[in-house]
Design a protein around this motif. Structure first.
Motif, PDB file in Angstrom:
ATOM      1  N   PHE A 102       1.121  -1.104  -0.452  1.00 36.87           N
ATOM      2  CA  PHE A 102       0.222  -0.559   0.432  1.00 36.87           C
ATOM      3  C   PHE A 102       0.651   1.245  -0.028  1.00 36.87           C
ATOM      4  N   ALA A 103       2.664   1.696  -0.305  1.00 36.18           N
ATOM      5  CA  ALA A 103       2.897   2.273  -0.805  1.00 36.18           C
ATOM      6  C   ALA A 103       2.914   3.694   1.100  1.00 36.18           C
ATOM      7  N   ILE A 104       3.418   2.359   1.633  1.00 41.36           N
ATOM      8  CA  ILE A 104       3.587   3.603   2.842  1.00 41.36           C
ATOM      9  C   ILE A 104       4.394   3.334   2.959  1.00 41.36           C
ATOM     10  N   PRO A 105       5.290   4.802   3.411  1.00 39.44           N
ATOM     11  CA  PRO A 105       6.460   5.148   3.988  1.00 39.44           C
ATOM     12  C   PRO A 105       7.050   4.405   5.417  1.00 39.44           C
ATOM     13  N   GLY A 106       8.721   3.777   5.428  1.00 42.84           N
ATOM     14  CA  GLY A 106       8.891   3.545   6.382  1.00 42.84           C
ATOM     15  C   GLY A 106       9.449   2.259   5.980  1.00 42.84           C
ATOM     16  N   SER A 107      10.072   1.667   5.423  1.00 38.62           N
ATOM     17  CA  SER A 107       9.979   0.179   5.082  1.00 38.62           C
ATOM     18  C   SER A 107      11.893   0.476   4.941  1.00 38.62           C
ATOM     19  N   SER A 108      12.215   1.578   5.860  1.00 41.67           N
ATOM     20  CA  SER A 108      13.705   0.961   6.348  1.00 41.67           C
ATOM     21  C   SER A 108      13.637   0.353   7.262  1.00 41.67           C
ATOM     22  N   PHE A 109      12.918   1.178   8.158  1.00 43.89           N
ATOM     23  CA  PHE A 109      12.763   0.781   9.696  1.00 43.89           C
ATOM     24  C   PHE A 109      12.545  -0.454  10.128  1.00 43.89           C
ATOM     25  N   LEU A 110      12.193  -1.558   9.064  1.00 45.27           N
ATOM     26  CA  LEU A 110      11.291  -3.085   8.761  1.00 45.27           C
ATOM     27  C   LEU A 110      12.620  -3.738   8.799  1.00 45.27           C
ATOM     28  N   ASN A 111      13.374  -2.500   7.636  1.00 42.83           N
ATOM     29  CA  ASN A 111      14.926  -3.616   7.339  1.00 42.83           C
ATOM     30  C   ASN A 111      16.203  -3.671   7.879  1.00 42.83           C
ATOM     31  N   ILE A 112      15.340  -2.431   9.120  1.00 43.31           N
ATOM     32  CA  ILE A 112      16.758  -2.355  10.292  1.00 43.31           C
ATOM     33  C   ILE A 112      16.104  -3.294  11.066  1.00 43.31           C
ATOM     34  N   LEU A 113      15.061  -4.137  11.033  1.00 46.71           N
ATOM     35  CA  LEU A 113      14.351  -4.112  12.233  1.00 46.71           C
ATOM     36  C   LEU A 113      14.788  -5.852  11.468  1.00 46.71           C
ATOM     37  N   ALA A 114      14.561  -5.965  10.434  1.00 52.08           N
ATOM     38  CA  ALA A 114      14.733  -7.193  10.009  1.00 52.08           C
ATOM     39  C   ALA A 114      16.547  -7.958  10.341  1.00 52.08           C
ATOM     40  N   GLY A 115      17.094  -7.203  10.496  1.00 52.51           N
ATOM     41  CA  GLY A 115      18.768  -7.863  10.932  1.00 52.51           C
ATOM     42  C   GLY A 115      18.536  -7.527  12.481  1.00 52.51           C
ATOM     43  N   ALA A 116      18.318  -6.819  12.886  1.00 53.45           N
ATOM     44  CA  ALA A 116      18.245  -7.050  14.329  1.00 53.45           C
ATOM     45  C   ALA A 116      17.977  -8.510  14.750  1.00 53.45           C
TER      46      ALA A 116
END
Length: 283
Positions: A102-116
Protein backbone atom coordinates in the motif's frame (compact mmCIF):
# COMPACT_ATOMS: atom_id res chain seq x y z
CA UNK A 1 -16.13 3.92 -8.65
CA UNK A 2 -15.94 0.14 -8.76
CA UNK A 3 -12.13 0.24 -8.68
CA UNK A 4 -12.17 2.51 -5.63
CA UNK A 5 -14.55 0.19 -3.78
CA UNK A 6 -12.34 -2.78 -4.65
CA UNK A 7 -9.22 -1.01 -3.40
CA UNK A 8 -10.92 -0.02 -0.14
CA UNK A 9 -12.07 -3.61 0.34
CA UNK A 10 -8.52 -4.90 -0.12
CA UNK A 11 -7.07 -2.33 2.31
CA UNK A 12 -9.71 -3.03 4.96
CA UNK A 13 -9.28 -6.81 4.64
CA UNK A 14 -5.49 -6.58 4.93
CA UNK A 15 -5.75 -4.20 7.90
CA UNK A 16 -8.15 -6.52 9.74
CA UNK A 17 -5.89 -9.49 9.08
CA UNK A 18 -2.81 -7.69 10.41
CA UNK A 19 -4.68 -6.40 13.46
CA UNK A 20 -6.09 -9.87 14.22
CA UNK A 21 -2.62 -11.38 13.91
CA UNK A 22 -1.25 -8.92 16.45
CA UNK A 23 -4.02 -9.81 18.91
CA UNK A 24 -3.07 -13.49 18.98
CA UNK A 25 0.28 -12.84 20.58
CA UNK A 26 1.37 -16.15 22.16
CA UNK A 27 2.47 -16.51 25.75
CA UNK A 28 6.01 -15.33 26.36
CA UNK A 29 8.78 -17.88 26.87
CA UNK A 30 9.55 -18.87 30.45
CA UNK A 31 12.41 -20.91 31.84
CA UNK A 32 11.57 -23.86 34.04
CA UNK A 33 13.94 -24.61 36.93
CA UNK A 34 15.33 -28.13 37.03
CA UNK A 35 16.94 -27.96 40.47
CA UNK A 36 16.85 -25.99 43.71
CA UNK A 37 19.92 -24.02 42.63
CA UNK A 38 18.33 -23.17 39.30
CA UNK A 39 15.13 -22.18 41.08
CA UNK A 40 16.95 -19.80 43.42
CA UNK A 41 18.79 -18.29 40.46
CA UNK A 42 15.59 -17.85 38.50
CA UNK A 43 13.76 -16.35 41.46
CA UNK A 44 16.42 -13.67 41.69
CA UNK A 45 15.83 -12.77 38.03
CA UNK A 46 12.09 -13.37 37.86
CA UNK A 47 11.32 -9.82 36.84
CA UNK A 48 13.60 -10.11 33.84
CA UNK A 49 12.22 -13.46 32.73
CA UNK A 50 8.54 -12.74 33.15
CA UNK A 51 7.03 -11.05 30.09
CA UNK A 52 4.91 -7.94 30.56
CA UNK A 53 1.13 -7.96 30.61
CA UNK A 54 -0.41 -9.20 27.35
CA UNK A 55 -2.32 -5.96 26.81
CA UNK A 56 0.91 -4.02 27.15
CA UNK A 57 2.66 -6.37 24.72
CA UNK A 58 -0.07 -5.93 22.12
CA UNK A 59 0.12 -2.15 22.43
CA UNK A 60 3.84 -2.31 21.64
CA UNK A 61 3.20 -4.15 18.38
CA UNK A 62 3.06 -1.15 16.10
CA UNK A 63 5.08 0.22 13.23
CA UNK A 64 8.13 2.04 14.67
CA UNK A 65 8.44 5.74 13.90
CA UNK A 66 11.85 6.40 15.49
CA UNK A 67 14.92 4.52 16.67
CA UNK A 68 13.72 4.26 20.27
CA UNK A 69 10.49 2.53 19.23
CA UNK A 70 12.49 0.39 16.83
CA UNK A 71 14.82 -0.79 19.60
CA UNK A 72 11.90 -1.60 21.92
CA UNK A 73 10.09 -3.56 19.21
CA UNK A 74 13.27 -5.45 18.31
CA UNK A 75 13.79 -6.46 21.95
CA UNK A 76 10.18 -7.64 22.24
CA UNK A 77 10.28 -9.71 19.06
CA UNK A 78 13.69 -11.16 19.90
CA UNK A 79 12.20 -12.25 23.24
CA UNK A 80 9.32 -14.06 21.53
CA UNK A 81 11.46 -15.47 18.73
CA UNK A 82 13.20 -17.87 21.14
CA UNK A 83 10.09 -20.07 21.35
CA UNK A 84 7.71 -18.64 18.73
CA UNK A 85 9.88 -18.24 15.63
CA UNK A 86 7.04 -19.06 13.25
CA UNK A 87 4.72 -16.45 14.73
CA UNK A 88 7.40 -13.73 14.70
CA UNK A 89 8.29 -14.56 11.09
CA UNK A 90 4.64 -14.51 10.00
CA UNK A 91 3.98 -11.24 11.83
CA UNK A 92 7.08 -9.56 10.38
CA UNK A 93 6.38 -10.72 6.81
CA UNK A 94 2.73 -9.66 7.04
CA UNK A 95 3.61 -6.21 8.37
CA UNK A 96 6.32 -5.71 5.73
CA UNK A 97 4.08 -6.74 2.83
CA UNK A 98 1.31 -4.51 4.19
CA UNK A 99 3.59 -1.47 4.09
CA UNK A 100 5.05 -2.24 0.68
CA UNK A 101 1.78 -3.21 -0.99
CA UNK A 102 0.00 0.00 0.00
CA UNK A 103 3.04 2.27 -0.54
CA UNK A 104 3.27 3.29 3.13
CA UNK A 105 6.58 5.05 3.92
CA UNK A 106 8.90 3.62 6.56
CA UNK A 107 10.18 0.35 5.08
CA UNK A 108 13.73 1.32 6.12
CA UNK A 109 12.76 0.79 9.76
CA UNK A 110 11.51 -2.70 8.91
CA UNK A 111 14.75 -3.49 7.07
CA UNK A 112 16.70 -2.45 10.16
CA UNK A 113 14.34 -4.54 12.27
CA UNK A 114 15.01 -7.55 10.03
CA UNK A 115 18.72 -7.29 10.76
CA UNK A 116 18.14 -6.90 14.50
CA UNK A 117 15.80 -9.91 14.74
CA UNK A 118 16.98 -12.38 12.11
CA UNK A 119 20.67 -11.53 11.72
CA UNK A 120 22.72 -10.41 8.70
CA UNK A 121 22.05 -13.29 6.30
CA UNK A 122 18.46 -14.28 6.99
CA UNK A 123 17.60 -10.62 7.52
CA UNK A 124 19.02 -9.61 4.13
CA UNK A 125 17.27 -12.49 2.36
CA UNK A 126 13.97 -11.56 4.00
CA UNK A 127 14.36 -7.85 3.26
CA UNK A 128 15.14 -8.45 -0.42
CA UNK A 129 12.37 -11.02 -0.89
CA UNK A 130 9.73 -8.97 0.93
CA UNK A 131 10.71 -5.73 -0.80
CA UNK A 132 10.39 -7.42 -4.19
CA UNK A 133 7.14 -9.24 -3.46
CA UNK A 134 5.58 -6.22 -1.72
CA UNK A 135 6.53 -3.86 -4.55
CA UNK A 136 5.10 -6.31 -7.08
CA UNK A 137 1.86 -6.49 -5.10
CA UNK A 138 1.74 -2.68 -5.20
CA UNK A 139 2.28 -2.88 -8.98
CA UNK A 140 -0.64 -5.32 -9.33
CA UNK A 141 -2.94 -3.28 -7.07
CA UNK A 142 -2.21 -0.17 -9.09
CA UNK A 143 -2.82 -2.05 -12.32
CA UNK A 144 -6.15 -3.38 -11.07
CA UNK A 145 -7.54 -0.43 -9.15
CA UNK A 146 -5.46 2.73 -9.28
CA UNK A 147 -4.50 3.74 -12.81
CA UNK A 148 -7.02 6.55 -13.24
CA UNK A 149 -6.49 7.97 -9.75
CA UNK A 150 -2.70 8.02 -10.00
CA UNK A 151 -2.82 9.78 -13.37
CA UNK A 152 -5.24 12.36 -11.95
CA UNK A 153 -3.17 12.94 -8.82
CA UNK A 154 0.28 13.07 -10.47
CA UNK A 155 -0.24 13.98 -14.14
CA UNK A 156 3.10 15.72 -14.64
CA UNK A 157 5.19 13.05 -12.95
CA UNK A 158 3.43 10.23 -14.79
CA UNK A 159 3.88 11.91 -18.17
CA UNK A 160 7.56 12.59 -17.42
CA UNK A 161 8.17 8.97 -16.45
CA UNK A 162 6.25 7.77 -19.53
CA UNK A 163 8.44 9.90 -21.76
CA UNK A 164 11.65 8.59 -20.17
CA UNK A 165 10.52 4.98 -20.42
CA UNK A 166 9.80 5.46 -24.13
CA UNK A 167 13.20 7.11 -24.69
CA UNK A 168 15.02 4.21 -22.98
CA UNK A 169 13.11 1.26 -24.44
CA UNK A 170 16.33 -0.23 -25.83
CA UNK A 171 17.88 -0.34 -22.35
CA UNK A 172 14.77 -0.42 -20.21
CA UNK A 173 16.05 -2.84 -17.57
CA UNK A 174 19.18 -0.75 -16.91
CA UNK A 175 17.06 2.37 -16.85
CA UNK A 176 14.94 0.79 -14.09
CA UNK A 177 18.09 -0.19 -12.20
CA UNK A 178 19.30 3.38 -12.47
CA UNK A 179 16.04 4.64 -11.00
CA UNK A 180 16.46 2.29 -8.03
CA UNK A 181 20.09 3.20 -7.40
CA UNK A 182 19.65 6.93 -8.03
CA UNK A 183 15.93 7.60 -7.45
CA UNK A 184 14.77 10.57 -9.50
CA UNK A 185 11.32 9.69 -8.22
CA UNK A 186 10.36 7.97 -4.93
CA UNK A 187 10.24 4.19 -4.92
CA UNK A 188 6.60 4.16 -3.81
CA UNK A 189 5.62 6.31 -6.79
CA UNK A 190 7.61 4.15 -9.20
CA UNK A 191 5.87 1.04 -7.83
CA UNK A 192 2.44 2.55 -8.41
CA UNK A 193 3.12 4.16 -11.78
CA UNK A 194 5.06 1.28 -13.39
CA UNK A 195 1.98 -0.48 -14.84
CA UNK A 196 0.62 2.84 -16.09
CA UNK A 197 3.75 3.54 -18.18
CA UNK A 198 3.79 -0.05 -19.52
CA UNK A 199 6.83 -1.39 -17.66
CA UNK A 200 6.72 -5.22 -17.97
CA UNK A 201 6.24 -6.96 -14.63
CA UNK A 202 9.26 -9.23 -15.20
CA UNK A 203 11.57 -6.23 -15.67
CA UNK A 204 9.95 -4.55 -12.71
CA UNK A 205 10.36 -7.59 -10.43
CA UNK A 206 14.04 -8.18 -11.25
CA UNK A 207 14.97 -4.49 -11.10
CA UNK A 208 13.49 -4.16 -7.61
CA UNK A 209 15.36 -7.21 -6.31
CA UNK A 210 18.72 -6.16 -7.77
CA UNK A 211 18.36 -2.40 -7.58
CA UNK A 212 17.40 -2.26 -3.89
CA UNK A 213 19.92 -4.88 -2.77
CA UNK A 214 22.57 -2.33 -1.63
CA UNK A 215 19.96 -0.27 0.22
CA UNK A 216 18.56 -3.36 1.94
CA UNK A 217 22.07 -4.51 2.81
CA UNK A 218 22.89 -1.21 4.50
CA UNK A 219 19.66 -1.19 6.51
CA UNK A 220 20.01 -4.82 7.60
CA UNK A 221 23.63 -4.36 8.67
CA UNK A 222 22.59 -1.27 10.61
CA UNK A 223 20.03 -3.38 12.45
CA UNK A 224 22.62 -6.04 13.22
CA UNK A 225 24.97 -3.45 14.70
CA UNK A 226 22.20 -1.80 16.72
CA UNK A 227 21.34 -5.16 18.27
CA UNK A 228 24.97 -5.96 19.12
CA UNK A 229 26.50 -2.60 20.05
CA UNK A 230 26.13 -1.67 23.70
CA UNK A 231 28.85 0.99 24.01
CA UNK A 232 31.06 3.28 21.93
CA UNK A 233 33.97 0.88 22.47
CA UNK A 234 32.02 -1.81 20.62
CA UNK A 235 31.21 0.62 17.82
CA UNK A 236 34.84 1.59 17.17
CA UNK A 237 36.30 -1.91 17.33
CA UNK A 238 38.21 -3.24 14.33
CA UNK A 239 35.39 -5.67 13.55
CA UNK A 240 32.83 -2.86 13.39
CA UNK A 241 35.11 -0.65 11.29
CA UNK A 242 35.60 -3.47 8.78
CA UNK A 243 31.84 -3.99 8.67
CA UNK A 244 31.32 -0.29 7.97
CA UNK A 245 33.92 -0.45 5.18
CA UNK A 246 32.15 -3.45 3.63
CA UNK A 247 28.84 -1.62 3.82
CA UNK A 248 30.32 1.43 2.08
CA UNK A 249 31.78 -0.73 -0.72
CA UNK A 250 28.50 -2.60 -1.15
CA UNK A 251 26.65 0.70 -1.47
CA UNK A 252 29.06 2.51 -3.78
CA UNK A 253 30.30 -0.16 -6.21
CA UNK A 254 27.00 -1.17 -7.89
CA UNK A 255 25.93 2.46 -8.11
CA UNK A 256 29.21 3.45 -9.75
CA UNK A 257 28.83 0.67 -12.35
CA UNK A 258 25.26 1.65 -13.15
CA UNK A 259 26.18 5.34 -13.41
CA UNK A 260 29.07 4.50 -15.76
CA UNK A 261 26.73 2.49 -17.99
CA UNK A 262 24.02 5.14 -17.89
CA UNK A 263 26.34 7.87 -19.08
CA UNK A 264 26.88 5.93 -22.30
CA UNK A 265 23.58 4.25 -22.99
CA UNK A 266 20.67 5.92 -21.19
CA UNK A 267 18.78 9.13 -21.82
CA UNK A 268 18.17 10.59 -18.40
CA UNK A 269 17.19 13.79 -16.66
CA UNK A 270 19.97 14.51 -14.21
CA UNK A 271 18.94 17.88 -12.77
CA UNK A 272 15.94 18.56 -10.58
CA UNK A 273 14.04 21.78 -10.04
CA UNK A 274 11.04 22.18 -7.69
CA UNK A 275 10.68 18.41 -7.43
CA UNK A 276 10.50 17.95 -11.23
CA UNK A 277 13.26 16.86 -13.58
CA UNK A 278 14.59 19.23 -16.21
CA UNK A 279 15.27 18.27 -19.79
CA UNK A 280 19.01 17.68 -19.72
CA UNK A 281 19.91 14.45 -21.53
CA UNK A 282 22.83 12.08 -21.03
CA UNK A 283 23.84 10.24 -24.18
Amino acid sequence: MRSLVGLVAVVVSASLYLYSLSLYLPAGPRRRPHSATDKEHLDSESEKLQPPDSAEETSRLKFPSDLEELRELAELLQFYKTEHTGYVLLLFCSAYLYKQSFAIPGSSFLNILAGAIFGPYQGLLLACALTTVGSTMCYLLSQAFGKRYIVNLFPNKVSMLQRKVEENQDSLFFFLLFLRFFPMTPNWFLNMSAPIVNIPITFFFCSVFIGLLPYNFICVQTGVMLSEVSSLDDLFSWERLLQLLAIACMALLPGALIRHYSQRRLRLDVQSQNGLITDKKVQ
